[in-house]
Design a protein around this motif. Structure first.
Motif, PDB file in Angstrom:
ATOM      1  N   SER A  36      -5.007 -10.139  77.417  1.00 19.45           N
ATOM      2  CA  SER A  36      -5.980 -11.196  77.720  1.00 19.45           C
ATOM      3  C   SER A  36      -7.084 -11.274  76.677  1.00 19.45           C
ATOM      4  O   SER A  36      -7.553 -12.363  76.340  1.00 19.45           O
ATOM      5  CB  SER A  36      -6.633 -10.948  79.075  1.00 19.45           C
ATOM      6  OG  SER A  36      -5.703 -11.109  80.105  1.00 19.45           O
ATOM      7  N   ASP A  59      -2.719 -15.577  93.872  1.00 20.20           N
ATOM      8  CA  ASP A  59      -2.816 -14.915  92.566  1.00 20.20           C
ATOM      9  C   ASP A  59      -3.625 -15.687  91.530  1.00 20.20           C
ATOM     10  O   ASP A  59      -4.111 -15.100  90.570  1.00 20.20           O
ATOM     11  CB  ASP A  59      -1.414 -14.669  91.989  1.00 20.20           C
ATOM     12  CG  ASP A  59      -0.600 -13.722  92.836  1.00 20.20           C
ATOM     13  OD1 ASP A  59      -1.199 -12.815  93.438  1.00 20.20           O
ATOM     14  OD2 ASP A  59       0.639 -13.891  92.894  1.00 20.20           O
ATOM     15  N   VAL A  60      -3.700 -17.010  91.672  1.00 18.41           N
ATOM     16  CA  VAL A  60      -4.365 -17.819  90.657  1.00 18.41           C
ATOM     17  C   VAL A  60      -5.320 -18.822  91.286  1.00 18.41           C
ATOM     18  O   VAL A  60      -5.193 -19.177  92.455  1.00 18.41           O
ATOM     19  CB  VAL A  60      -3.347 -18.586  89.768  1.00 18.41           C
ATOM     20  CG1 VAL A  60      -2.495 -17.645  88.965  1.00 18.41           C
ATOM     21  CG2 VAL A  60      -2.496 -19.526  90.584  1.00 18.41           C
ATOM     22  N   GLU A  80      -6.217 -16.528  86.248  1.00 17.95           N
ATOM     23  CA  GLU A  80      -5.949 -15.396  87.116  1.00 17.95           C
ATOM     24  C   GLU A  80      -7.062 -15.269  88.144  1.00 17.95           C
ATOM     25  O   GLU A  80      -8.244 -15.369  87.822  1.00 17.95           O
ATOM     26  CB  GLU A  80      -5.858 -14.115  86.274  1.00 17.95           C
ATOM     27  CG  GLU A  80      -5.495 -12.887  87.047  1.00 17.95           C
ATOM     28  CD  GLU A  80      -5.430 -11.672  86.141  1.00 17.95           C
ATOM     29  OE1 GLU A  80      -5.991 -10.632  86.531  1.00 17.95           O
ATOM     30  OE2 GLU A  80      -4.825 -11.764  85.057  1.00 17.95           O
ATOM     31  N   ASP A 101      -2.489 -22.205  81.128  1.00 17.99           N
ATOM     32  CA  ASP A 101      -3.243 -21.039  81.593  1.00 17.99           C
ATOM     33  C   ASP A 101      -4.495 -20.894  80.738  1.00 17.99           C
ATOM     34  O   ASP A 101      -4.465 -21.140  79.526  1.00 17.99           O
ATOM     35  CB  ASP A 101      -2.416 -19.762  81.477  1.00 17.99           C
ATOM     36  CG  ASP A 101      -1.202 -19.768  82.388  1.00 17.99           C
ATOM     37  OD1 ASP A 101      -1.225 -20.506  83.392  1.00 17.99           O
ATOM     38  OD2 ASP A 101      -0.234 -19.047  82.099  1.00 17.99           O
TER      39      ASP A 101
END
Length: 156
Positions: A36, A59-60, A80, A101
């Motif tokens: 990350s 989760d997101v 995330e 993302d």
């Protein structure tokens, strides 16, 4: 009392094994964090902007992306899930290339990306202190890991 050569060999082998465990913990922490962190550290040329959280799943979290430069706006990007992301929150992000993302940037995002390394430092401190019997180095390693984790908690 004289030590036998086999006893000395055993002591060296134990130290080498503990050193390898410490190295493995630290390398795993860095690699886990780098997945990350490299989007934040090497962010030049990437899409920067702001994400507003509109909803979170297991989760997101998702929301629209508003670019700060020449990038195109996106109706939905994912990040995330974190305890610091609640519905309605806005924060600066960078888009991972080729995906929808995003990764949080700025000081909070930078610190959050390095949390796995903080945990690895804490675990390594236990091995350094107990297995290698180097208490000063163990305390320094443990304090560094704890400082990183506490700073992340405060920043988020």
């Amino acid at each position: 009392m004289k030590r036998s050569s086999s006893h000395r060999a055993l002591v060296y082998a134990r130290s080498a094994a503990m050193g390898c465990i410490v190295l493995l913990l630290l390398v795993a922490g860095v690699l886990s964090s780098w997945s990350s962190a490299h989007h934040i550290v090497l962010a030049k040329g990437r899409e920067h902007g702001t994400m507003t959280v509109t909803g979170c799943g297991a989760d997101v979290c998702t929301g629209p992306f508003a670019p700060s430069g020449q990038a195109a706006a996106r109706p939905r990007v994912t990040i995330e899930k974190s305890v610091a992301a609640r519905r309605g929150d806005s924060f600066p992000v960078v888009v991972k290339p080729g995906t929808d993302d995003v990764v949080r940037t700025g000081t909070p995002g930078f610190l959050h990306a390095w949390v796995p390394l903080g945990g690895a430092l804490l675990l390594a401190a236990l091995v350094i202190g107990g297995g290698l019997r180097l208490p000063r180095i163990a305390w320094g390693t443990g304090v560094a890991g704890a400082t990183l984790l506490v700073a992340t908690f405060i920043a988020l």
